[in-house]
Design an enzyme around this catalytic site. Structure first.
Site, PDB file in Angstrom:
ATOM      1  N   ALA A  32       4.312   4.183   3.078  1.00 27.45           N
ATOM      2  CA  ALA A  32       3.915   2.931   2.424  1.00 27.45           C
ATOM      3  C   ALA A  32       4.119   1.769   3.396  1.00 27.45           C
ATOM      4  CB  ALA A  32       4.747   2.713   1.167  1.00 27.45           C
ATOM      5  N   LYS A  33       3.586   0.643   3.086  1.00 30.82           N
ATOM      6  CA  LYS A  33       3.820  -0.559   3.893  1.00 30.82           C
ATOM      7  C   LYS A  33       3.458  -1.766   3.042  1.00 30.82           C
ATOM      8  CE  LYS A  33       5.140  -1.334   8.172  1.00 30.82           C
ATOM      9  NZ  LYS A  33       6.038  -0.512   8.992  1.00 30.82           N
ATOM     10  N   GLY A  34       4.044  -2.915   3.374  1.00 28.66           N
ATOM     11  CA  GLY A  34       3.716  -4.138   2.647  1.00 28.66           C
ATOM     12  C   GLY A  34       3.652  -5.313   3.587  1.00 28.66           C
ATOM     13  N   VAL A  80       0.853  -1.187   0.000  1.00 29.83           N
ATOM     14  CA  VAL A  80       0.000   0.000   0.000  1.00 29.83           C
ATOM     15  C   VAL A  80       0.890   1.238   0.000  1.00 29.83           C
ATOM     16  CG1 VAL A  80      -1.681   1.341   1.331  1.00 29.83           C
ATOM     17  CG2 VAL A  80      -1.860  -1.156   1.252  1.00 29.83           C
TER      18      VAL A  80
END
Ligand code: NAD
Length: 431
Positions: A120-122, A75
């Site tokens: 962001a992050k995943g 994201v």
């Protein structure tokens, strides 16, 4: 599920039963700050929505020859100020909602320290503790190839998070580089130093905690030398914070990890404790003080409390028993929103997570700068530049708190939301 994963999940479930989801807590603070700023409703809507959410299937061949399909997410919450920046976690409990909220958190954190990144992050839903190194490598590479469209030094730069490390970052960097046909070190941070990582990155989060605490004590007129510190969590953040605080002349009187804790009114010798933890995989059994419960540092009589383990450990159930004058939030989300008011009522000065632990992402930024410039700095340079950024960020948040007569937490959200909103205002809406 492995026994260790079961323990982690049971521990987490127990903490969550009594408290709000930490990410909802974070968004409730966002709403409060946005209201105080009088944020334009259109900008509010933009900042309340993630920019991009990608879900990918990640099929891999397990060691037994069977194909298994995992689900991964990446994201980018907001990229107005620069490329997405944020970790990738491998965990059975990963959800798109959680990844989205963590991505938003990164956007505010980068803006507080004023580094040119968005948030962001995943994550991949998997149980990495039950996977072989080969399976983890295949998972990492296939996930990376799935999110290739987002990744890039100018668009989205991942880093390690829960259950991912330097090794995983090296695989991501290699996979990306193979796709674009040349080596691109700046596509991830938290890499091994030999392949473009930064000196000082490992210590950066703890160093930032020490620096912001030093600023807080100066603001409150509490002498640094001899200030009594309690630390919960003795991993990367907790141990380095304790060590650096001790080097500043502060006294670590209580410290704990998941195996137990130790207290010593004359100060725990952190160097010996670190050696003990390396050898024994935990604090339990350390002879340099009295054994205490792992939660005791939270309520011990001290000047500074550093929660550096888990989220939601300071709640409306124990906040009135906290005796620290200052809380430095090394962990992400250690204080439930419901506890904020109780702590404020007691006059506890809280250095909020998005400021206190932003040293890590700041040196990640330095790593990205060094990779792009192809010119690497010595450790002193990294530490001096980190110090300057953390001191400046603390002063800016404190000035915002004074101006609006709000807590440091509300001020940090106001500062960061205002910075992101201002860039949206100036850039305007495309087409
Ligand atoms: P880590 O895994 O290295 O250390 C975690 C520590 O917490 C360990 O010592 C563990 O024993 C302890 N712990 C776990 N359960 C506990 C319990 N119930 N009671 C007491 N101690 C307990 O992790 P870390 O990298 O030090 O991260 C700690 C926190 O800081 C996390 O919230 C993380 O998101 C946050 N954080 C880390 C960084 C970073 O650069 N590492 C940056 C920003 C924020």
């Amino acid at each position: 599920m492995t026994p260790r994963t079961q323990i982690i999940r049971a521990d987490r479930d127990q903490r969550f039963r009594h408290q709000e989801n930490p990410f909802e807590g974070m968004m409730s603070r966002f709403d409060d700050a946005a209201r105080r700023l009088g944020l334009d409703p259109g900008l509010y809507s933009i900042l309340r929505h993630p920019e991009k959410q990608l879900t990918v299937s990640v099929p891999i061949t397990r060691d037994n020859g069977q194909i298994e399909v995992f689900t991964g997410y990446r994201v980018i919450y907001n990229s107005a100020r620069g490329p997405g920046k944020g970790g990738i976690r491998f965990h059975p409990d990963v959800t798109l909602d959680e990844v989205t909220a963590l991505a938003a958190w990164m956007a505010w954190k980068c803006a507080v320290v004023n580094i040119p990144f968005g948030g962001a992050k995943g994550g991949v839903i998997c149980d990495p503790l039950s996977m072989s190194p080969g399976e983890l490598e295949r998972l990492t590479r296939r996930y990376t190839s799935g999110i290739m469209g987002l990744l890039g030094p100018d668009s989205d730069v991942p880093a390690p998070d829960v259950n991912t490390n330097e090794r995983v970052m090296a695989w991501i960097m290699d996979t990306y580089s193979m796709h674009v046909r040349h080596t691109v070190t700046a596509v991830v941070t938290g890499k091994p130093v030999v392949m473009g990582g930064s000196l000082g990155r490992r210590e950066a989060t703890g160093r930032g905690c020490m620096i912001t605490t030093r600023s807080a004590l100066a603001r409150l007129g509490i002498p640094l030398k001899g200030a009594r510190v309690a630390v919960q969590g003795f991993g990367n953040v907790g141990s380095i914070t304790a060590m650096l605080m001790q080097q500043q002349g502060m006294k670590v009187i209580a410290v704990s990890d998941h195996t137990g804790g130790v207290a010593n009114p004359d100060g725990v010798d952190i160097t010996s404790l670190m050696a003990h933890v390396v050898k024994n995989k935990g604090i339990a059994g350390f002879k340099g003080g009295d054994a205490i419960d792992k939660n005791e540092p939270l309520t011990v009589d001290c000047d500074v409390l550093v929660p550096a383990a888990l989220e939601n450990v300071i709640t409306d159930e124990n906040a009135d028993r906290i005796r620290a004058k200052v809380i430095c939030e090394g962990a992400n989300g250690p204080t439930a929103a419901a506890a904020d008011e109780i702590l404020a009522g007691k006059g506890v000065f809280v250095i909020p997570d998005i400021l206190a632990n932003a040293g890590g992402v700041t040196v990640s930024y330095f790593e990205w700068v060094q990779d792009r410039g192809g010119y690497f700095w010595d450790e002193d340079t990294v530490n001096q530049r980190l110090e300057r950024i953390m001191e400046r960020a603390f002063a800016e948040v404190a000035a915002m708190a004074d101006k609006h007569q709000v807590s440091m937490r509300t001020a940090s959200y106001m500062l960061s939301i205002d910075r992101v909103a201002e860039v949206h205002r100036l850039r305007g809406l495309y087409a």
